[in-house]
Design a protein around this motif. Structure first.
Motif, PDB file in Angstrom:
ATOM      1  N   ARG A  92      -8.993  -0.300  -4.489  1.00 42.01           N
ATOM      2  CA  ARG A  92      -9.261  -1.600  -5.300  1.00 42.01           C
ATOM      3  C   ARG A  92     -10.347  -2.343  -4.480  1.00 42.01           C
ATOM      4  O   ARG A  92     -10.887  -3.149  -5.212  1.00 42.01           O
ATOM      5  CB  ARG A  92      -8.025  -2.337  -5.662  1.00 42.01           C
ATOM      6  CG  ARG A  92      -7.029  -1.237  -6.343  1.00 42.01           C
ATOM      7  CD  ARG A  92      -6.206  -2.238  -7.276  1.00 42.01           C
ATOM      8  NE  ARG A  92      -5.538  -1.175  -8.118  1.00 42.01           N
ATOM      9  CZ  ARG A  92      -4.041  -1.189  -8.350  1.00 42.01           C
ATOM     10  NH1 ARG A  92      -3.204  -1.975  -7.719  1.00 42.01           N
ATOM     11  NH2 ARG A  92      -3.590  -0.226  -9.137  1.00 42.01           N
ATOM     12  N   SER A 145       0.760  -1.283  -0.099  1.00 38.03           N
ATOM     13  CA  SER A 145      -0.035   0.031  -0.013  1.00 38.03           C
ATOM     14  C   SER A 145       0.928   1.150  -0.102  1.00 38.03           C
ATOM     15  O   SER A 145       0.430   2.232  -0.471  1.00 38.03           O
ATOM     16  CB  SER A 145      -0.911  -0.048   1.287  1.00 38.03           C
ATOM     17  OG  SER A 145      -0.233  -0.041   2.278  1.00 38.03           O
ATOM     18  N   ASP A 150       2.152   1.892  -3.667  1.00 29.92           N
ATOM     19  CA  ASP A 150       0.912   2.198  -4.710  1.00 29.92           C
ATOM     20  C   ASP A 150      -0.123   2.864  -3.646  1.00 29.92           C
ATOM     21  O   ASP A 150      -1.074   1.977  -3.564  1.00 29.92           O
ATOM     22  CB  ASP A 150       0.881   1.186  -5.773  1.00 29.92           C
ATOM     23  CG  ASP A 150      -0.472   1.547  -6.545  1.00 29.92           C
ATOM     24  OD1 ASP A 150      -0.638   2.726  -6.988  1.00 29.92           O
ATOM     25  OD2 ASP A 150      -0.992   0.796  -7.260  1.00 29.92           O
ATOM     26  N   SER A 165      -3.784   1.377  -4.487  1.00 31.63           N
ATOM     27  CA  SER A 165      -4.320  -0.075  -3.972  1.00 31.63           C
ATOM     28  C   SER A 165      -5.144  -0.004  -2.969  1.00 31.63           C
ATOM     29  O   SER A 165      -5.986  -1.202  -2.703  1.00 31.63           O
ATOM     30  CB  SER A 165      -3.033  -0.822  -3.641  1.00 31.63           C
ATOM     31  OG  SER A 165      -2.355  -0.394  -2.420  1.00 31.63           O
ATOM     32  N   ARG A 166      -5.349   0.929  -2.206  1.00 26.38           N
ATOM     33  CA  ARG A 166      -6.244   0.581  -1.020  1.00 26.38           C
ATOM     34  C   ARG A 166      -7.371   0.907  -1.546  1.00 26.38           C
ATOM     35  O   ARG A 166      -8.604   0.870  -0.759  1.00 26.38           O
ATOM     36  CB  ARG A 166      -6.110   1.810   0.224  1.00 26.38           C
ATOM     37  CG  ARG A 166      -5.880   3.060  -0.157  1.00 26.38           C
ATOM     38  CD  ARG A 166      -5.441   4.247   1.054  1.00 26.38           C
ATOM     39  NE  ARG A 166      -5.786   5.400   0.750  1.00 26.38           N
ATOM     40  CZ  ARG A 166      -6.134   6.258   1.636  1.00 26.38           C
ATOM     41  NH1 ARG A 166      -6.464   5.839   2.968  1.00 26.38           N
ATOM     42  NH2 ARG A 166      -6.644   7.393   1.547  1.00 26.38           N
TER      43      ARG A 166
END
Length: 53
Positions: free
Chosen positions: A14, A5, A8, A11-12
């Motif tokens: 998604r 996390s 990127d 990503s949290r």
């Protein structure tokens, strides 16, 4: 936070968070009574005093 996390930040976003139960969304206490719209004043008396002269 884990390493994925921080690498990127997107990503949290998604996966969706856990759902909220309906019981947790209902107001559980009585609301306060509505405020006095005239705030303790008498609008008829105010009108009389303003226009008496």
């Amino acid at each position: 936070m884990d390493a994925a996390s921080t690498a990127d930040p997107r990503s949290r976003f998604r996966t969706l968070p856990a759902g909220i139960r309906l019981e947790d969304t209902v107001e559980s206490h009585d609301p306060l009574p509505p405020a006095d719209p005239t705030m303790g004043r008498d609008p008829d008396q105010d009108f009389l005093l303003r226009n008496a002269g």
